[in-house]
Scaffold this motif. Structure first.
Motif, PDB file in Angstrom:
ATOM      1  N   THR A  80      57.993  15.121  77.613  1.00 49.35           N
ATOM      2  CA  THR A  80      57.095  15.745  78.843  1.00 49.35           C
ATOM      3  C   THR A  80      56.362  17.093  78.098  1.00 49.35           C
ATOM      4  OG1 THR A  80      58.818  17.436  79.493  1.00 49.35           O
ATOM      5  CG2 THR A  80      59.013  15.029  80.299  1.00 49.35           C
ATOM      6  N   ASP A  81      55.623  17.742  78.805  1.00 45.16           N
ATOM      7  CA  ASP A  81      55.014  18.764  78.610  1.00 45.16           C
ATOM      8  C   ASP A  81      55.676  20.236  79.035  1.00 45.16           C
ATOM      9  OD1 ASP A  81      53.024  17.839  76.861  1.00 45.16           O
ATOM     10  OD2 ASP A  81      51.607  17.341  78.519  1.00 45.16           O
ATOM     11  N   ILE A  82      56.840  19.737  79.737  1.00 51.09           N
ATOM     12  CA  ILE A  82      57.421  20.923  80.561  1.00 51.09           C
ATOM     13  C   ILE A  82      58.029  21.926  79.379  1.00 51.09           C
ATOM     14  CG2 ILE A  82      59.425  21.581  81.838  1.00 51.09           C
ATOM     15  CD1 ILE A  82      59.127  18.758  83.416  1.00 51.09           C
ATOM     16  N   ALA A  83      57.766  23.234  79.661  1.00 51.84           N
ATOM     17  CA  ALA A  83      58.118  24.207  78.582  1.00 51.84           C
ATOM     18  C   ALA A  83      59.596  24.438  78.580  1.00 51.84           C
ATOM     19  CB  ALA A  83      57.269  25.411  78.589  1.00 51.84           C
ATOM     20  N   LEU A  84      60.335  24.368  77.529  1.00 53.86           N
ATOM     21  CA  LEU A  84      61.544  24.870  77.798  1.00 53.86           C
ATOM     22  C   LEU A  84      61.934  26.403  77.190  1.00 53.86           C
ATOM     23  CD1 LEU A  84      64.914  24.361  77.848  1.00 53.86           C
ATOM     24  CD2 LEU A  84      64.620  23.273  75.352  1.00 53.86           C
ATOM     25  N   GLY A  85      62.618  27.071  77.886  1.00 50.82           N
ATOM     26  CA  GLY A  85      62.982  28.491  77.304  1.00 50.82           C
ATOM     27  C   GLY A  85      64.554  28.316  77.121  1.00 50.82           C
ATOM     28  N   ILE A 105      69.442  38.749  75.245  1.00 52.50           N
ATOM     29  CA  ILE A 105      68.901  38.266  76.688  1.00 52.50           C
ATOM     30  C   ILE A 105      67.388  38.899  76.643  1.00 52.50           C
ATOM     31  CG2 ILE A 105      68.928  38.597  79.052  1.00 52.50           C
ATOM     32  CD1 ILE A 105      72.141  38.029  78.771  1.00 52.50           C
ATOM     33  N   LYS A 106      67.467  40.317  76.500  1.00 52.57           N
ATOM     34  CA  LYS A 106      66.085  40.946  76.671  1.00 52.57           C
ATOM     35  C   LYS A 106      64.886  40.274  75.733  1.00 52.57           C
ATOM     36  CE  LYS A 106      63.351  45.119  76.652  1.00 52.57           C
ATOM     37  NZ  LYS A 106      62.069  44.438  75.849  1.00 52.57           N
ATOM     38  N   ALA A 107      65.276  40.290  74.376  1.00 52.88           N
ATOM     39  CA  ALA A 107      64.160  39.561  73.560  1.00 52.88           C
ATOM     40  C   ALA A 107      63.915  37.885  73.739  1.00 52.88           C
ATOM     41  CB  ALA A 107      64.694  39.743  72.140  1.00 52.88           C
ATOM     42  N   ALA A 108      65.065  37.341  74.222  1.00 53.58           N
ATOM     43  CA  ALA A 108      64.782  35.864  74.710  1.00 53.58           C
ATOM     44  C   ALA A 108      63.888  35.778  75.861  1.00 53.58           C
ATOM     45  CB  ALA A 108      66.020  35.279  74.778  1.00 53.58           C
ATOM     46  N   CYS A 109      64.125  36.569  76.594  1.00 50.22           N
ATOM     47  CA  CYS A 109      63.251  36.842  77.968  1.00 50.22           C
ATOM     48  C   CYS A 109      61.718  36.981  77.681  1.00 50.22           C
ATOM     49  CB  CYS A 109      63.836  37.913  79.023  1.00 50.22           C
ATOM     50  SG  CYS A 109      65.217  37.336  79.850  1.00 50.22           S
ATOM     51  N   ASP A 110      61.655  37.956  76.621  1.00 54.71           N
ATOM     52  CA  ASP A 110      60.264  38.461  76.181  1.00 54.71           C
ATOM     53  C   ASP A 110      59.772  37.156  75.452  1.00 54.71           C
ATOM     54  OD1 ASP A 110      60.418  40.942  76.988  1.00 54.71           O
ATOM     55  OD2 ASP A 110      61.120  41.927  75.308  1.00 54.71           O
TER      56      ASP A 110
END
Length: 319
Positions: A80-85, A105-110
């Protein structure tokens, strides 16, 4: 208008305070995303929650937990083209480390908020998703021995201590390794089939850098003749993982292939993305560009292979 995203959160992952972790994630993401939070449980895993989110038409799915959670979620997004974070909160966090995703967590969210997406390879191992690697023999025994209590108490050190314990047993097995153009029989201690692997996944690094977007699986065969040789080989593999140069050592073989089947005698335990899934035989296929991930860009390395230094190897080229 806020983007819609589903956050699949494993509340028992890692050693931190999961309630605080969730609050922190929401504080960073909710200003930009209309965020739906789903929790994994013993009864409902990340794969089921991700499949529901896909059916609901979500454009972004974020997995927060260990490698098992990320792998389960990723399996529902293949093709799929759904983006995985990925917001990793597990013991090893190997997927994030392999792809250069920050481990805070902060950098991963960024990365999710401002980073670009990249298509990366995934694998299918015995009909299960593989985003990292499958380990046969030594690695599987090491993972199984490092139980949840040890990981909660010691973190990544639990795997190190378990590895030393397994090294004392030095168990060998006979493996038949089949690819599209080779048939190999070898006495081995461990076989690792990697789609992506950080430097800490030492047994995956026989090749000159595991490449996560080349359409190939990286196979490392560990077959030292003595315990002393096994220890020396482990250090050489660690160096290979650090400098991305292929291992030049007796008892280590490697190759790259888009498909592989491994049968062993006796049957060996198999670990897939950090979880024991059963025993050999296994069949693994690479799906090029099968997953769309928020991740920094990374260069490629030319493929190599080396098999002629393994004792007892029989190679038959198919017609």
């Amino acid at each position: 208008m806020s983007r819609k995203a589903c956050l699949i959160f494993n509340p028992v992952a890692g050693q931190g305070d999961s309630e605080q972790d969730l609050a922190t994630i929401k504080s960073y993401l909710e200003p930009e995303f209309e965020l739906e939070v789903q929790f994994t449980t013993k009864e409902i895993d990340g794969a089921e929650l991700a499949s529901q989110a896909v059916a609901n038409g979500v454009e972004t799915i974020i997995a927060s937990g260990g490698d098992g959670t990320v792998s389960a979620v990723a399996g529902a997004l293949i093709g799929t083209d759904i983006a995985l974070g990925a917001i990793s909160r597990g013991t090893a966090n190997a997927f994030a480390n392999a792809l250069g995703i920050p481990d805070t967590i902060k950098a991963a969210c960024d990365t999710i908020l401002v980073g670009s997406t990249k298509k990366v390879d995934v694998g299918i191992c015995n009909e299960k998703p593989l985003i990292l690697l499958a380990g046969i023999g030594f690695e599987a025994e090491t993972v199984e021995d490092a139980d949840r209590e040890a990981k909660d108490r010691l973190g990544i050190l639990a795997y190190v201590l378990s590895g030393f314990k397994q090294l004392q047993k030095f168990t060998k097995f006979t493996a038949k390794i089949e690819t599209k153009d080779k048939l190999i029989t070898v006495e081995a201690n461990a076989i690792t089939i990697a789609n992506a692997a950080p430097p800490s996944s030492v047994l995956a690094h026989g090749t000159a850098g595991v490449i996560f977007d080349d359409g190939l699986l990286d196979i490392t065969i560990l077959a030292p003749q003595t315990k002393t040789g096994a220890i020396a080989t482990s250090f050489q593999l660690l160096q290979s993982a650090s400098n991305k140069e292929a291992v030049d050592s007796d008892g280590v073989g490697y190759l790259r292939s888009e498909w592989i089947k491994v049968t062993t005698e006796p049957p060996q335990k198999v670990v897939l993305d950090g979880e024991i899934i059963g025993k050999t035989p296994i069949e693994v296929k690479c799906i090029p560009n099968g997953l769309n991930v928020f991740v920094p860009m990374e260069g490629k390395i030319q493929p190599k292979e080396k098999l002629d230094n393994l004792s007892g190897v029989d190679i038959e080229l198919k017609q």
